[in-house]
Every structure is written in structure tokens, then in C-alpha cells.
Design an enzyme around this catalytic site. Structure first.
Site, PDB file in Angstrom:
ATOM      1  N   ASP A 281      13.112  72.814   6.524  1.00  0.00           N
ATOM      2  CA  ASP A 281      12.395  73.287   7.708  1.00  0.00           C
ATOM      3  C   ASP A 281      13.244  74.343   8.395  1.00  0.00           C
ATOM      4  O   ASP A 281      14.056  74.998   7.754  1.00  0.00           O
ATOM      5  CB  ASP A 281      12.062  72.108   8.633  1.00  0.00           C
ATOM      6  CG  ASP A 281      10.775  72.315   9.435  1.00  0.00           C
ATOM      7  OD1 ASP A 281      10.706  73.290  10.207  1.00  0.00           O
ATOM      8  OD2 ASP A 281       9.837  71.516   9.282  1.00  0.00           O
ATOM      9  N   HIS A 304      12.875  77.435   6.781  1.00  0.00           N
ATOM     10  CA  HIS A 304      11.810  78.177   7.468  1.00  0.00           C
ATOM     11  C   HIS A 304      12.355  79.224   8.429  1.00  0.00           C
ATOM     12  O   HIS A 304      11.615  79.732   9.274  1.00  0.00           O
ATOM     13  CB  HIS A 304      10.895  77.205   8.216  1.00  0.00           C
ATOM     14  CG  HIS A 304      10.141  76.270   7.317  1.00  0.00           C
ATOM     15  ND1 HIS A 304       9.258  75.320   7.798  1.00  0.00           N
ATOM     16  CD2 HIS A 304      10.135  76.134   5.961  1.00  0.00           C
ATOM     17  CE1 HIS A 304       8.746  74.639   6.772  1.00  0.00           C
ATOM     18  NE2 HIS A 304       9.280  75.116   5.652  1.00  0.00           N
TER      19      HIS A 304
END
Length: 455
Positions: A281, A304
Site C-alpha cells: 500500500d 502505492h
């Protein structure tokens, strides 16, 4: 253990006093850091040599200034008057470090360390300590240093979290705390990932623990640790003030769900330096209530990217301001530097600067998404939004994995304004042409900007 007992008092004469902490914060990145400059030549070399600067007069005109970060030199309670700290070793309280449950031994050792003036809590090298959920609570009598030399591993039994799934290791309500030692914190997260609704949509979405949390702490240093395979978020700072996080290595598989590297919420005056982060993430996520945040020397990927948000979820009012990301190497991530807000929220994300950043094979290198929707169902259009303003992108170069390298998808009701692009060069693989996309944005381009700005 005997060698540590002899050496640590000498070490702590320099390290445990907050006058020395001040010197640590004020100085440059250590040349002895485990994250050697030669390993990241793009970040430490070319990107700085070509750096351009937005003019002072322009920064002033949009109300942008450098975050006024705290220095531990400002502390007026210098602990150096103590000749040596009290040494507290978890082994002396019954910890085995052999894979059996050591939770109660850690609880007892913490009680001793927290009630001493000042103290060092030692987790021995070459041992593997198994812990169930545990909270190290303050306030403490004096400053506390936690030296993690070995490995701390989470229990693999999910039922150990039946009472509270939010935390695994939580340091709560402590002033003048340092956590250090070059050891490893292993969240043992695979069992949690297998039961995530993001991996198997047949499962109900439930919360998983954050591996290492600091909540309501003041004057905090977290340095030289490896944090891996968290159940969910790896490292979270919640309602903290005056924080230095440095020389951290945070890792998890790219497929692990919601495993943010460093999460910052309701925290003021925090500096993150010289960290290597690769998870499933956001490498760094900065959410509501955070102010005066500076991140430098960040290596990010997979993951991310570096994100402000998400903000405004559930029609909430959220605010983030005075954020600088200065010097990063982002590789193979699904986003580069991102601001993400939900429709229907309110508040603001303002006075933000991303600069001196190298990208390699990064999708969505520069993105503002005011229509963020992390949901299985389509999010309905709403007429309120978190306002995004005064955002500077300066000296960002590299390759984009997406055709659109610069995207500003802003709200019809609350357009983005005060957006600045300066010295941007983002091309596709092999030098392919990229594009930019703009919706409801008011901005300016300075110097050489590619792809051509759509303002």
C-alpha cells in the site's frame, strides 16, 4: 548479553540524553547509515545536481512556507544530569526468546523501566521474542530508551486480538521516548492477508492490527529498525508531537493488502528521514490532523507511492497542511506523489510541496484525485469536497508507466487552485511521449515542464 550490559551504559551517556538527541536531529544524514548512498545513485546524485527552485517571491505569494519543525535542543529538561541510566533487560523478567509467549515478561520489564529515572529497556540480540497484543503505557518517571537488538514476532493466532484488533505493539502516552537498536519487528501478517476481503471478496471486511503504533507521544525518536510483514499498517504515529523517524526499513510483499509503510494521523512536527519502504500500500500516508510534516531521503517501492489522504471519507471534515516531501526515489509503484480525497467530505489539504523526486516505471507519477473511491460500489457524485490548494511540484523527473503522467482530477464544486509545476520531466519507457490531464484546476507552470501542462 554480558557485553551489552557493559557497553550500553557508555553508549547511553551520549545517546540517552536529549541534548545529544538535539545534535542527532540537527545534523546531516549519517554517512554510516545502513542505507548507503551508492545503492540509490539516482536519488543521491543526478536529481540533486539538476535541482531547480521555485522563486521565493512566488512561494510567498501563495502563502507557502517551510514547516517549522521541532528540535530536541528546545527541550528545557536536559537529562544529561544523570550519570547513567537504569538497564532493564526483558530476559531478567522471564523472557525466553525461543518462540514461546514472552508477553508478560515484557509487561513486567516495561513497568520497571517506566518507573525508573532514566532507563534503557533491552531486547537481546539473536533471540526471537513472541508477543501477543501489548501496550507500553506512560507517563513514565523519566526518559526511556528501548533498544531492540533481536527480533520481536507477533502471535499467529488471530483470536489473541478478539478484544481489540487495532494494535499489536502500542507505545501510549509517553514523553521523551527513543526506540532504536537495529532489530526487527515481524508482524507475521500472512494469516491476516489470507483473510482479507481484498484478497478474497467472499470475506467480510474487518480491521487488522497495526504492527507498531505510537499514540499520544511527545518528543519521540524512532531510529534504525526493520519492520516487516505487518498485519495491516506497519508503523503509525497517532496524536503525536515532535517526532523524528529515521533509518527505517519497512517491507512486505507487493500483494499484501492495506500494509501502509508509515502512517501519520493527527500528528504535528514530524520528520521522516532516510527510510526504505516497500509494501502493498502507501509507502507514506498522511491523513487528517497532520501538520508540519517533512519527509526526506525516502526510497519507495513497491507500493502505492507517497500519499496525502485519503481525506473526507464518510463525509468527514479533514485537514492536512505544511507538508514537504524533499528527496525521494520512487520505483515501480502504482502512484507517485498523490493527494486523494473522497467526494462529500470537507476541510482542506494545503501548503504542500513535492520536490527533488526521481521516478522509475511509476504509474500516475503526479496525481490529485478529488473523486477517490476505494469501494466495491460506485461512489455517488456529491457537491462538497476537501479543498486542495497551494501545492508545488518541483524538480520531478523519470519514467511513467502510464500514458497520463500528470493528472489533476479535481472537484466541480471545489476546484484545485494554487497548483504549481516547476522543472518537471516525466516520459514513458524508452522516451515515449506522455500527456497531462486536467479537470477543474487552476495552476501555473514554471520553467521546463513535460508533459506539456494542461492549465
Amino acid at each position: 548479553m554480558g557485553l551489552e550490559r557493559h557497553l550500553l551504559p557508555l553508549l547511553m551517556l551520549c545517546c540517552c540524553s536529549y541534548s545529544c538527541y538535539g545534535n542527532f536531529l540537527e545534523g546531516p544524514l549519517s554517512e554510516a547509515s545502513p542505507y548507503d548512498k551508492s545503492a540509490y545513485p539516482t536519488y543521491f546524485g543526478t536529481i540533486n545536481e539538476d535541482a531547480g527552485e521555485v522563486g521565493e517571491e512566488f512561494a510567498t505569494s501563495i502563502g507557502y512556507g517551510e514547516p517549522q519543525l521541532f528540535s530536541f535542543k528546545q527541550l528545557d529538561h536536559v537529562e544529561s544530569r544523570y550519570s547513567s541510566p537504569i538497564m532493564v533487560n526483558v530476559d531478567d523478567f522471564g523472557a525466553k526468546g525461543d518462540g514461546s509467549d514472552d508477553t508478560q515478561a515484557f509487561v513486567k520489564a516495561w513497568e520497571k523501566a517506566c518507573s525508573s529515572a532514566p532507563s534503557v529497556l533491552v531486547i537481546s540480540k539473536s533471540k526471537n521474542y513472541l508477543l501477543k497484543p501489548i501496550t507500553f503505557s506512560g507517563p513514565c518517571k523519566s526518559s526511556v530508551t528501548v533498544m531492540i537488538y533481536g527480533t520481536i514476532e507477533a502471535s499467529s493466532d488471530r483470536s489473541d486480538w478478539n478484544r481489540d484488533r487495532r494494535y499489536w505493539i502500542n507505545f501510549k502516552n509517553i514523553q521523551n521516548l527513543r526506540v532504536d537498536g537495529a532489530g526487527t519487528i515481524n508482524g507475521n501478517g500472512e494469516i491476516w492477508w489470507k483473510n482479507s476481503c481484498k484478497i478474497n471478496k467472499a470475506f467480510t471486511c474487518t480491521q487488522a492490527p497495526t504492527a507498531l503504533t505510537f499514540s499520544s507521544c511527545m518528543n519521540l525518536i524512532v531510529n534504525n529498525l526493520s519492520i516487516k510483514d505487518s498485519q495491516q499498517i506497519h508503523l503509525s504515529f497517532e496524536r503525536c508531537t515532535n517526532v523524528q523517524a529515521s533509518n527505517l526499513k519497512v517491507t512486505a510483499p507487493e500483494t499484501s493488502p492495506n500494509t501502509d509503510g508509515i502512517h501519520i494521523t493527527n500528528t504535528q512536527n514530524i520528520q521522516i528521514t532516510n527510510c526504505v519502504i516497500g509494501t502493498g500500500d502507501d509507502c507514506i500516508s498522511i491523513v487528517s490532523g497532520s501538520q508540519n510534516v517533512k519527509a526526506t531521503g525516502i526510497t519507495c517501492g513497491p507500493g502505492h507511492g507517497i500519499s496525502i489522504g485519503s481525506l473526507g471519507s464518510g463525509n468527514s471534515e479533514d485537514h492536512v497542511s505544511q507538508v514537504i516531501v524533499d528527496g525521494a526515489n520512487i520505483v515501480g509503484t502504482t502512484n507517485g506523489v498523490r493527494i486523494k480525497t473522497w467526494q462529500g467530505g470537507s476541510g482542506s489539504a494545503s501548503n504542500i510541496k513535492f520536490q527533488n523526486i526521481a521516478m522509475r516505471n511509476v504509474a500516475n507519477p503526479i496525481i490529485i484525485d478529488q473523486n477517490y473511491c476505494d469501494s466495491n460500489k460506485a461512489c455517488p457524485e456529491k457537491n462538497t469536497a476537501v479543498a486542495v490548494s497551494n501545492v508545488v511540484y518541483n524538480n520531478i523527473k523519470g519514467t511513467s508507466a502510464s500514458n497520463v503522467a500528470v493528472e489533476f482530477d479535481c472537484s466541480k464544486s471545489f476546484p484545485c487552485h494554487g497548483i504549481v509545476l516547476n522543472n518537471i520531466n516525466l516520459v514513458g519507457s524508452g522516451g515515449k511521449t506522455t500527456t497531462s490531464s486536467c479537470k477543474n484546476v487552476n495552476g501555473n507552470a514554471i520553467g521546463n515542464v513535460f508533459p506539456r501542462p494542461c492549465f
